[in-house]
Design a protein around this motif. Structure first.
Motif, PDB file in Angstrom:
ATOM      1  N   ILE A 180      17.317 -49.108  45.185  1.00 33.14           N
ATOM      2  CA  ILE A 180      18.106 -48.357  44.217  1.00 33.14           C
ATOM      3  C   ILE A 180      18.193 -49.151  42.927  1.00 33.14           C
ATOM      4  O   ILE A 180      18.684 -50.288  42.915  1.00 33.14           O
ATOM      5  N   GLU A 193      20.336 -43.623  37.630  1.00 31.37           N
ATOM      6  CA  GLU A 193      20.012 -44.342  38.860  1.00 31.37           C
ATOM      7  C   GLU A 193      18.951 -43.579  39.629  1.00 31.37           C
ATOM      8  O   GLU A 193      18.948 -42.342  39.640  1.00 31.37           O
ATOM      9  N   GLY A 194      18.072 -44.307  40.282  1.00 32.16           N
ATOM     10  CA  GLY A 194      17.049 -43.677  41.111  1.00 32.16           C
ATOM     11  C   GLY A 194      16.639 -44.564  42.266  1.00 32.16           C
ATOM     12  O   GLY A 194      16.874 -45.781  42.265  1.00 32.16           O
ATOM     13  N   ASP A 195      16.015 -43.956  43.276  1.00 32.78           N
ATOM     14  CA  ASP A 195      15.503 -44.656  44.449  1.00 32.78           C
ATOM     15  C   ASP A 195      13.986 -44.796  44.290  1.00 32.78           C
ATOM     16  O   ASP A 195      13.262 -43.790  44.240  1.00 32.78           O
ATOM     17  N   ASP A 218      11.430 -39.929  46.882  1.00 32.73           N
ATOM     18  CA  ASP A 218      11.492 -38.963  45.791  1.00 32.73           C
ATOM     19  C   ASP A 218      12.794 -38.174  45.895  1.00 32.73           C
ATOM     20  O   ASP A 218      12.807 -36.989  46.218  1.00 32.73           O
ATOM     21  N   THR A 219      13.912 -38.876  45.638  1.00 31.82           N
ATOM     22  CA  THR A 219      15.226 -38.229  45.740  1.00 31.82           C
ATOM     23  C   THR A 219      15.775 -37.841  44.381  1.00 31.82           C
ATOM     24  O   THR A 219      16.931 -37.435  44.264  1.00 31.82           O
ATOM     25  N   GLY A 220      14.976 -37.969  43.333  1.00 27.01           N
ATOM     26  CA  GLY A 220      15.432 -37.573  42.013  1.00 27.01           C
ATOM     27  C   GLY A 220      16.251 -38.663  41.343  1.00 27.01           C
ATOM     28  O   GLY A 220      16.438 -39.757  41.863  1.00 27.01           O
ATOM     29  N   THR A 221      16.753 -38.336  40.169  1.00 29.70           N
ATOM     30  CA  THR A 221      17.531 -39.270  39.363  1.00 29.70           C
ATOM     31  C   THR A 221      18.956 -38.795  39.226  1.00 29.70           C
ATOM     32  O   THR A 221      19.196 -37.634  38.878  1.00 29.70           O
ATOM     33  N   HIS A 222      19.912 -39.666  39.538  1.00 34.86           N
ATOM     34  CA  HIS A 222      21.322 -39.368  39.334  1.00 34.86           C
ATOM     35  C   HIS A 222      21.715 -39.873  37.948  1.00 34.86           C
ATOM     36  O   HIS A 222      21.225 -40.896  37.483  1.00 34.86           O
ATOM     37  N   ARG A 227      24.120 -34.989  40.059  1.00 33.28           N
ATOM     38  CA  ARG A 227      23.492 -35.483  41.277  1.00 33.28           C
ATOM     39  C   ARG A 227      22.264 -34.638  41.571  1.00 33.28           C
ATOM     40  O   ARG A 227      22.342 -33.413  41.616  1.00 33.28           O
ATOM     41  N   ASP A 228      21.129 -35.278  41.730  1.00 33.33           N
ATOM     42  CA  ASP A 228      19.914 -34.547  42.098  1.00 33.33           C
ATOM     43  C   ASP A 228      19.968 -34.301  43.606  1.00 33.33           C
ATOM     44  O   ASP A 228      19.392 -35.039  44.398  1.00 33.33           O
TER      45      ASP A 228
END
Length: 292
Positions: A168, A187-189, A193-197, A218-219
């Motif tokens: 993260i 923020e991103g992982d 591929d959980t998107g960008t918060h 929140r994505d």
């Protein structure tokens, strides 16, 4: 629970630390102790968002300890921080269980009005590293860099959660100009591929009033984006009123909370807050807090 107890003890003794002593001490944030009728059987609680720093003499080295979340009789959703930090000219580098950069900017105003509800909304307003530790057993290790450039404060952090194989990365910044402060974070992982918060906030501070607005994106397929409006008014130098409205952008029920706070001394105050959660559940909280 032990980490929270140690943090509070350190905060309580921090006022006697000397700037030129062997262990210079600094504290920032707040801690609260009180009761709420939000969840039956869980009335007493301790909550907070605090970060404590203990320096080693005149060296650049310091130890950091902190916590976010709450504890009550039925649950303990919280994250604790512990890190080593080294301060360079114009920057600080920390390593360990560091506070995510995402959490240091554009915080939700609900935290200080109904602390337990504010902490439960961490899935929408806080870093994945934080709410994962609070609700999903994360143990995120990482590093963080803090720096300033003129009127802009910024931070970058990276966390690795080995058991879930997530990395993260977050960037946050705040810019102050006159009565206005603008802040935000993304923020991103890197592993999924959980998107960008993201979140963005604006705060205006006057002589007796403040007014703010924030949006939390929140994505997520299950969590709505959230819009928040907040404000406060100092009725007297020792007594103030605060309020916040959170509006989910998927059309679901809003949350309204208000509180009154009487300042006793040295940042300690008595609070009485009430809220309408999710459109129909009422809640009342009474607590003593310490803001430093």
């Amino acid at each position: 629970m032990r980490a929270w107890g140690l943090a509070i003890i350190l905060a309580a003794t921090g006022g006697v630390a000397q700037a030129d002593g062997a262990w210079p001490f600094r504290a920032e944030g707040w801690v609260a102790l009180g009761a709420t009728d939000r969840i039956p059987g869980s009335a007493p609680f301790v909550a907070g968002d605090l970060l404590l720093s203990l320096g080693v003499g005149r060296t650049p080295l310091s130890f950091e300890l902190g916590a976010y979340g709450y504890l009550d009789k039925t649950d303990t959703p919280h994250e604790t921080y512990g890190a080593l930090a080294w301060t360079f000219p114009g920057a600080k580098v920390s390593a360990g269980v560091v506070k995510p950069a995402y959490d240091s900017f554009a915080p939700s105003a609900l935290d200080k009005i109904l602390p337990t509800l504010g902490a439960e909304r961490a899935t929408m307003t806080r870093s994945e590293a934080t709410w994962g530790a609070m609700f999903d057993g994360y143990l995120p290790l990482g590093a963080r860099v803090d720096a300033s450039l003129g009127p802009v404060d910024f931070a970058v952090s990276a966390h690795r959660e080995k058991s879930r194989k997530v990395t993260i990365v977050a960037v946050g910044a705040a810019w102050s100009q006159g009565a206005w402060t603008f802040s935000g974070a993304v923020e991103g992982d890197l592993d999924h591929d959980t998107g960008t918060h993201a979140k963005l906030a604006a705060l205006w501070t006057g002589a007796r009033m403040t007014a703010g607005a924030a949006v939390f994106v929140r994505d997520s397929a299950t969590l709505p984006d959230l819009f928040e409006v907040s404000g406060s008014y100092a009725v007297t130098p020792d007594f103030g009123l605060s309020g916040v409205v959170q509006v989910p952008l998927d059309g679901s029920a809003s949350t309204l909370a208000v509180s009154g706070r009487y300042q006793l001394a040295n940042g300690i105050g008595v609070n009485l807050g009430a809220g309408l959660e999710d459109g129909d559940d009422t809640a009342v909280s009474a607590y003593l807090d310490w803001r430093f």
